[in-house]
Design an enzyme around this catalytic site. Sequence first.
Site, mmCIF file in Angstrom:
data_model
loop_
_atom_site.group_PDB
_atom_site.id
_atom_site.type_symbol
_atom_site.label_atom_id
_atom_site.label_comp_id
_atom_site.label_asym_id
_atom_site.label_seq_id
_atom_site.Cartn_x
_atom_site.Cartn_y
_atom_site.Cartn_z
ATOM 1 N N GLU A 130 39.636 12.753 -1.758
ATOM 2 C CA GLU A 130 38.316 13.024 -2.342
ATOM 3 C C GLU A 130 37.294 11.969 -1.925
ATOM 4 O OE1 GLU A 130 38.643 15.998 -2.911
ATOM 5 O OE2 GLU A 130 38.064 16.225 -5.006
ATOM 6 N N THR A 183 28.300 17.992 -1.573
ATOM 7 C CA THR A 183 28.663 17.206 -2.760
ATOM 8 C C THR A 183 27.890 15.897 -2.766
ATOM 9 O OG1 THR A 183 30.856 18.136 -2.667
ATOM 10 C CG2 THR A 183 30.613 16.188 -4.024
HETATM 11 P P1 ADP Z 1 34.462 21.106 -2.370
HETATM 12 O O1 ADP Z 1 33.501 20.771 -3.469
HETATM 13 O O2 ADP Z 1 34.649 22.577 -2.230
HETATM 14 O O3 ADP Z 1 35.732 20.330 -2.417
HETATM 15 P P2 ADP Z 1 33.356 19.187 -0.657
HETATM 16 O O4 ADP Z 1 31.973 19.300 -0.089
HETATM 17 O O5 ADP Z 1 33.649 18.197 -1.713
HETATM 18 O O6 ADP Z 1 33.788 20.648 -1.046
HETATM 19 O O7 ADP Z 1 34.422 18.833 0.483
HETATM 20 C C1 ADP Z 1 34.316 19.328 1.712
HETATM 21 C C2 ADP Z 1 34.178 18.177 2.687
HETATM 22 O O8 ADP Z 1 35.469 17.633 2.943
HETATM 23 C C3 ADP Z 1 33.636 18.670 4.000
HETATM 24 O O9 ADP Z 1 32.755 17.700 4.503
HETATM 25 C C4 ADP Z 1 34.849 18.771 4.890
HETATM 26 O O10 ADP Z 1 34.557 18.558 6.248
HETATM 27 C C5 ADP Z 1 35.757 17.673 4.345
HETATM 28 N N1 ADP Z 1 37.179 17.978 4.555
HETATM 29 C C6 ADP Z 1 38.065 17.263 5.277
HETATM 30 N N2 ADP Z 1 39.288 17.819 5.251
HETATM 31 C C7 ADP Z 1 39.186 18.932 4.496
HETATM 32 C C8 ADP Z 1 40.121 19.935 4.099
HETATM 33 N N3 ADP Z 1 41.395 19.906 4.504
HETATM 34 N N4 ADP Z 1 39.687 20.916 3.313
HETATM 35 C C9 ADP Z 1 38.402 20.960 2.902
HETATM 36 N N5 ADP Z 1 37.470 20.051 3.231
HETATM 37 C C10 ADP Z 1 37.858 19.030 4.031
#
Ligand code: ADP
Length: 308
Positions: A130, A183
């Site tokens: 995260e 985010t």
């Molecule tokens: P959510 O709120 O749906 O978790 P976020 O914006 O917090 O979405 O997270 C997505 C971010 O994390 C993106 O920038 C993405 O490139 C990065 N990321 C890296 N690895 C992953 C993964 N395995 N799955 C999803 N997002 C990923």
Amino acid sequence: MQSNEIRVFCPATIANVSCGFDVLGLALDAVGDEMVVKKTVEKGIKITKLTGQNLPMETLQNVAGVAGLALLAESDYDGGFEIEIYKKIKAGSGIGSSAASSTGAVWAMNELIGKPFTPLQLVKFAMEGERLASGVAHADNVAPAIFGGFTLVRSYTPLDVVKINTPPELYATVIHPQIEVKTSDSRRILKTTISLEDGIKQWGNVGGLIAGLFTEDYELIGRSLEDHIVEPIRSILIPGFDKVKEKALETGALGCGISGSGPSIYALSKGEAIANNVAKAMTDVYDKIGIDYDIHVSKINAKGIKII
Ligand code: ADP
């Protein structure tokens, strides 16, 4: 005999749940990713396949890799892992796309090496994923994915996660309007201080929600699904939010708010029939505005990640 490979379902999650910014979360049943994790003689972590979303496969740029390395650093296991990620949750949707991958990786690895780590330790490892995704090692998505049901992060230092009872008739409706809200952006616009007056309302609602979940008092759950601090600011980034909320409540939802950092909007309802009606009411709003969406109706997932 322990197997060398498992396939897991990694649930989508709703963080914050209106009044519980950064501390409350719940796991969904009907939406989630799949991952296959294999033990390898070669040390380290390799992401060998990633379908469904355009995301980095380099170990240090993928949350599954970063969370997995955090586990390996604390483990006696002297091999490594290969990971296949089948994304169904869209990144940046606000329903825990990154959390699904970081938790799925560490949960599966722990299973494959004989479960040396507790669920709380797995939450800590997943929080490193995260940190990569949003710059903040928050636990409100990863905790429900690992523990199942509703969870409360009572404290971050030291980390203390409490599993909350899930009333059996509780259903979530989630609509994801196809607009991008990062985010990191939706965190940046938040104020860093709150008034005592807002604090009083907010902790009253957090307490009410927890009590309502344990006593399965659906009315109390509904009354407590209010957010006086984050929603008024973040909802500005989500076109149609006020209308979607108004229609969801009119249709019988117990409460409605922003899922995580948005743009997804969630509602909780008593029973699947009302949750389906709420889905129709929400989609009608976006059909009128002309914004595409994904819509999900799901029971609350009391178990969390599971082998499939
Ligand atoms: P959510 O709120 O749906 O978790 P976020 O914006 O917090 O979405 O997270 C997505 C971010 O994390 C993106 O920038 C993405 O490139 C990065 N990321 C890296 N690895 C992953 C993964 N395995 N799955 C999803 N997002 C990923």
